[in-house]
Design a protein around this motif. Structure first.
Motif, mmCIF file in Angstrom:
data_model
loop_
_atom_site.group_PDB
_atom_site.id
_atom_site.type_symbol
_atom_site.label_atom_id
_atom_site.label_comp_id
_atom_site.label_asym_id
_atom_site.label_seq_id
_atom_site.Cartn_x
_atom_site.Cartn_y
_atom_site.Cartn_z
ATOM 1 N N THR A 52 1.593 31.836 -8.069
ATOM 2 C CA THR A 52 2.851 32.300 -7.503
ATOM 3 C C THR A 52 3.688 31.127 -7.011
ATOM 4 N N GLY A 53 4.984 31.372 -6.933
ATOM 5 C CA GLY A 53 5.905 30.381 -6.400
ATOM 6 C C GLY A 53 6.753 29.733 -7.466
ATOM 7 N N ALA A 139 13.679 33.820 -9.706
ATOM 8 C CA ALA A 139 12.504 34.491 -9.160
ATOM 9 C C ALA A 139 11.984 35.488 -10.180
ATOM 10 N N ASN A 143 6.548 37.458 -7.085
ATOM 11 C CA ASN A 143 6.584 36.011 -6.870
ATOM 12 C C ASN A 143 5.782 35.248 -7.925
ATOM 13 N N SER A 145 4.857 32.945 -11.036
ATOM 14 C CA SER A 145 5.470 31.706 -11.509
ATOM 15 C C SER A 145 5.944 31.817 -12.952
#
Length: 156
Positions: A52-53, A139, A143, A145
């Motif tokens: 995530t991120g 996004a 969340n 990636s």
């Protein structure tokens, strides 16, 4: 052909998970004619989003490439479900569209997406060589990636 694909998966140490259920109001895949459209797959592993991120801020390129590999594994799991367990019906992966949650200024979406492209080609051989798009996004759902969708030509 199915045995060869299953053998390559085993050689690579990949066990396909059960295909994930949709997270909203859509189908996980649609077959029309000889085309299989697989909805965007997230980098899920063991039932949760594993990476995530934003890539380039929270996530480095190697981790994001691993996320793309997980997306490809989930694409193959959806294909297996759609094709009643027979991955040998795949004639060609026509196109992958990759969406990479990107920090401002990050421009290596194509490198991240190689994680999926390489895995698909390694598992399916020539049938896995495909056209693709690799796009940066602000996004993604949950969340994540990376998210990747696929268009696959199949034997009817």
């Amino acid at each position: 052909m199915t045995e060869a694909i299953e053998g390559r998966l085993k050689e690579l140490g990949i066990e396909l998970p059960v295909a994930a259920a949709p997270a909203a109001n859509y189908l996980p895949y649609v077959i029309t004619g000889n085309l299989l459209f697989i909805s965007g797959q997230l980098p899920n592993e063991n039932g949760k989003v594993a990476v995530t991120g934003l890539v380039g801020a929270d996530v480095d390129v190697p981790a994001a490439s691993r996320a793309a590999e997980l997306c490809a594994i989930n694409i193959l799991a959806q294909a297996k479900a759609a094709l009643d367990g027979d991955l040998g019906r795949i004639k060609r992966v026509v196109k992958l569209s990759s969406f990479v949650a990107s920090a401002p200024g990050f421009t290596e979406q194509h490198i991240v997406t190689n994680g999926a492209s390489n895995l698909i080609a390694n598992v399916l051989g020539d049938a896995g060589k495909h056209a693709r798009a690799a796009v940066g996004m602000a996004a993604l759902p949950f969340n994540a990636s990376v998210e990747i969708e696929a268009i696959i030509e199949i034997e009817a």
